[in-house]
Design a protein around this motif. Structure first.
Motif, mmCIF file in Angstrom:
data_model
loop_
_atom_site.group_PDB
_atom_site.id
_atom_site.type_symbol
_atom_site.label_atom_id
_atom_site.label_comp_id
_atom_site.label_asym_id
_atom_site.label_seq_id
_atom_site.Cartn_x
_atom_site.Cartn_y
_atom_site.Cartn_z
ATOM 1 N N CYS A 60 27.521 40.773 38.706
ATOM 2 C CA CYS A 60 26.067 40.555 38.652
ATOM 3 C C CYS A 60 25.408 41.202 37.452
ATOM 4 O O CYS A 60 24.219 40.976 37.214
ATOM 5 N N ASN A 61 26.135 42.065 36.723
ATOM 6 C CA ASN A 61 25.582 42.739 35.548
ATOM 7 C C ASN A 61 24.283 43.467 35.922
ATOM 8 O O ASN A 61 24.236 44.109 36.969
ATOM 9 N N SER A 62 23.239 43.356 35.117
ATOM 10 C CA SER A 62 22.023 44.161 35.349
ATOM 11 C C SER A 62 21.083 43.572 36.400
ATOM 12 O O SER A 62 19.946 44.040 36.547
ATOM 13 N N ILE A 79 27.662 42.657 43.075
ATOM 14 C CA ILE A 79 28.662 43.666 42.733
ATOM 15 C C ILE A 79 29.082 43.520 41.270
ATOM 16 O O ILE A 79 29.114 42.433 40.712
ATOM 17 N N ASP A 80 29.383 44.679 40.691
ATOM 18 C CA ASP A 80 29.810 44.693 39.284
ATOM 19 C C ASP A 80 30.639 45.952 39.046
ATOM 20 O O ASP A 80 30.393 46.994 39.666
ATOM 21 N N ILE A 81 31.568 45.857 38.102
ATOM 22 C CA ILE A 81 32.444 47.003 37.828
ATOM 23 C C ILE A 81 31.730 48.080 37.015
ATOM 24 O O ILE A 81 32.133 49.240 37.023
ATOM 25 N N SER A 82 30.648 47.711 36.342
ATOM 26 C CA SER A 82 30.004 48.645 35.416
ATOM 27 C C SER A 82 29.005 49.551 36.133
ATOM 28 O O SER A 82 28.047 49.069 36.752
ATOM 29 N N ASP A 83 29.209 50.855 35.988
ATOM 30 C CA ASP A 83 28.306 51.851 36.580
ATOM 31 C C ASP A 83 26.891 51.655 36.033
ATOM 32 O O ASP A 83 25.911 51.667 36.773
ATOM 33 N N ARG A 104 28.788 49.082 43.134
ATOM 34 C CA ARG A 104 29.661 49.156 41.964
ATOM 35 C C ARG A 104 31.105 49.077 42.414
ATOM 36 O O ARG A 104 31.565 49.919 43.209
ATOM 37 N N ALA A 105 31.823 48.112 41.948
ATOM 38 C CA ALA A 105 33.225 47.979 42.333
ATOM 39 C C ALA A 105 33.941 47.002 41.427
ATOM 40 O O ALA A 105 33.321 46.090 40.862
ATOM 41 N N ASP A 106 35.231 47.210 41.323
ATOM 42 C CA ASP A 106 36.102 46.185 40.739
ATOM 43 C C ASP A 106 36.186 45.063 41.771
ATOM 44 O O ASP A 106 36.486 45.303 42.951
ATOM 45 N N LEU A 107 35.901 43.838 41.372
ATOM 46 C CA LEU A 107 35.788 42.757 42.371
ATOM 47 C C LEU A 107 37.077 42.542 43.153
ATOM 48 O O LEU A 107 37.034 42.144 44.325
ATOM 49 N N ALA A 126 28.975 33.210 40.793
ATOM 50 C CA ALA A 126 29.242 33.975 39.560
ATOM 51 C C ALA A 126 28.891 33.077 38.381
ATOM 52 O O ALA A 126 29.060 31.852 38.448
ATOM 53 N N SER A 127 28.435 33.679 37.280
ATOM 54 C CA SER A 127 28.018 32.817 36.167
ATOM 55 C C SER A 127 28.086 33.499 34.810
ATOM 56 O O SER A 127 27.948 34.709 34.697
ATOM 57 N N TYR A 128 28.290 32.653 33.787
ATOM 58 C CA TYR A 128 28.092 32.970 32.363
ATOM 59 C C TYR A 128 28.891 34.165 31.843
ATOM 60 O O TYR A 128 28.373 35.279 31.743
ATOM 61 N N GLY A 129 30.155 33.883 31.486
ATOM 62 C CA GLY A 129 30.982 34.939 30.911
ATOM 63 C C GLY A 129 31.656 35.756 31.984
ATOM 64 O O GLY A 129 31.654 36.991 31.922
ATOM 65 N N VAL A 130 32.225 35.084 32.979
ATOM 66 C CA VAL A 130 32.840 35.815 34.087
ATOM 67 C C VAL A 130 34.361 35.610 34.171
ATOM 68 O O VAL A 130 35.103 36.574 34.347
ATOM 69 N N VAL A 131 34.827 34.371 34.018
ATOM 70 C CA VAL A 131 36.270 34.111 34.196
ATOM 71 C C VAL A 131 37.102 34.854 33.151
ATOM 72 O O VAL A 131 38.217 35.306 33.429
HETATM 73 C C1 LIG Z 1 28.840 38.471 30.931
HETATM 74 S S1 LIG Z 1 28.534 39.439 32.359
HETATM 75 C C2 LIG Z 1 28.087 38.217 33.510
HETATM 76 C C3 LIG Z 1 26.666 37.814 33.315
HETATM 77 C C4 LIG Z 1 25.863 37.973 34.563
HETATM 78 N N1 LIG Z 1 26.133 36.890 35.470
HETATM 79 C C5 LIG Z 1 24.383 38.081 34.325
HETATM 80 O O1 LIG Z 1 23.635 37.532 35.114
HETATM 81 O O2 LIG Z 1 23.952 38.731 33.380
HETATM 82 C C6 LIG Z 1 30.159 39.866 32.920
HETATM 83 C C7 LIG Z 1 30.097 40.972 33.962
HETATM 84 O O3 LIG Z 1 31.394 41.075 34.565
HETATM 85 C C8 LIG Z 1 31.571 42.417 34.946
HETATM 86 N N2 LIG Z 1 33.007 42.634 35.233
HETATM 87 C C9 LIG Z 1 34.036 42.557 34.363
HETATM 88 N N3 LIG Z 1 35.195 42.773 35.016
HETATM 89 C C10 LIG Z 1 34.890 42.984 36.325
HETATM 90 C C11 LIG Z 1 35.664 43.282 37.481
HETATM 91 N N4 LIG Z 1 36.999 43.388 37.436
HETATM 92 N N5 LIG Z 1 35.016 43.448 38.658
HETATM 93 C C12 LIG Z 1 33.658 43.352 38.727
HETATM 94 N N6 LIG Z 1 32.880 43.084 37.651
HETATM 95 C C13 LIG Z 1 33.486 42.897 36.464
HETATM 96 C C14 LIG Z 1 31.030 43.199 33.761
HETATM 97 O O4 LIG Z 1 30.740 44.540 34.061
HETATM 98 C C15 LIG Z 1 29.786 42.358 33.400
HETATM 99 O O5 LIG Z 1 28.636 42.886 33.991
#
Ligand SMILES: C[S@@+](CC[C@H](N)C(=O)[O-])C[C@H]1O[C@@H](n2cnc3c(N)ncnc32)[C@H](O)[C@@H]1O
Length: 285
Positions: A60-62, A79-83, A104-107, A126-131
């Motif tokens: 979900c990023n920010s 949920i997102d991995i980034s603190d 906050r978690a690794d998915l 999930a969207s935009y730069g996730v896969v």
């Molecule tokens: C390009 S952003 C996605 C854009 C987001 N959908 C938005 O609305 O801004 C990619 C996100 O994936 C998260 N991410 C990367 N690897 C991850 C993982 N293993 N588990 C959870 N989140 C992860 C990053 O921290 C980042 O916030």
């Protein structure tokens, strides 16, 4: 370096970049409080009616999209991995009054634990730069199925892997993605919000951080579209839509992209159309 270590490195890279990204977002809380949305029509159309639905927002990023999804009536968990992203998302939700839960978690860990606890969602999104951050599509798709309620759906909108075979000048310079081929980016997560030139800041663009350099590298994984679809189908989901779009939302992947209404970006006039983005809706029985 194993897969977990790579994901932890990505956590560091995202942590380092979030402040720069957020610095370009003018008055996002006020925009969202006033009924604005960061979502694009492609995902809104694929998601359908969200009123009273429970929705899991992966990566979900920010939190701008998470809060926007709550504005459509969903009960959202992001949920997102980034603190740093989760700190920023919680701050945004607090300022907008949106009742979104952020974790906050690794998915991969989160999905496994949630299934074990019997947590279920009507919609996963999930969207935009996730896969490109996923080292294992089978575990990802299985994890999504594990938390989807019967009759629920998964919606994904992402940049098309075809776009990844071209350099910025449109030269076909590398193979079509496949097999999750790992790629190390020493420059890490960049300031793509600044690079979008307003395409990702519907509430207004601030100059904010200039010349951002990320000290933390990042690991990407290159997958083809067929592999994404096969993973979802293999996990038992029924693909009910697969759209390909000849433009991107916000991302300037080629030089000289044309701005179309609605924050869409298309290649220059003289370039024949190619798919630059795709959207999937997959349903559970
Ligand atoms: C390009 S952003 C996605 C854009 C987001 N959908 C938005 O609305 O801004 C990619 C996100 O994936 C998260 N991410 C990367 N690897 C991850 C993982 N293993 N588990 C959870 N989140 C992860 C990053 O921290 C980042 O916030």
């Amino acid at each position: 370096m194993d897969r977990r270590e790579r994901r932890e490195q990505n956590r560091s890279s995202w942590n380092a970049a979030v402040e720069a990204h957020d610095s370009h977002r003018a008055n996002l809380p006020g925009f969202l409080r006033g009924g604005g949305s960061t979502l694009f029509p492609e995902e809104v159309g694929l998601l359908g009616d969200l009123e009273h639905k429970t929705l899991l927002h992966l990566q979900c990023n920010s939190g701008g999209d998470s809060v926007s999804l709550a504005g459509l009536g969903a009960r959202v968990t992001g949920i997102d991995i980034s603190d740093e992203a989760i700190v920023s998302a919680r701050r945004l939700a607090g300022k907008t009054g949106a009742r979104v839960r952020f974790e906050r978690a690794d998915l991969y860990d989160w999905l496994r634990e949630a299934a074990r606890e019997g947590r279920g969602f009507d919609v996963v999104f999930a969207s935009y730069g996730v896969v490109c951050w996923l080292p294992d599509l089978v575990a990802w798709a299985g994890g999504i199925t594990g938390v989807l309620e019967p009759g629920g759906c998964f919606v994904l909108v992402d940049f098309h892997p075809v776009a990844d075979i071209f350099d910025r000048d449109g030269n076909h310079f590398r193979d079509y993605p496949s097999g999750g081929e790992p790629v190390y980016l020493p420059e890490g997560v960049g300031d793509y919000v600044a690079a979008s030139g307003g395409g990702l800041t519907p509430a207004g663009y601030l100059e904010g951080a200039t010349g951002f350099r990320n000290p933390e590298g990042a690991h990407l994984f290159r997958w083809g579209l067929g592999e994404v679809v096969t993973a979802l189908a293999g996990a038992g989901l029924r693909i009910t839509a697969l759209h390909e779009y000849p433009y991107t939302n916000g991302e300037r992947c080629l030089a000289g992209m044309r701005e179309l209404p609605g924050r869409r970006l298309a290649p220059p006039e003289n370039v024949p159309a190619i798919p630059l983005m795709y959207g999937i809706r997959a349903e559970s029985d």
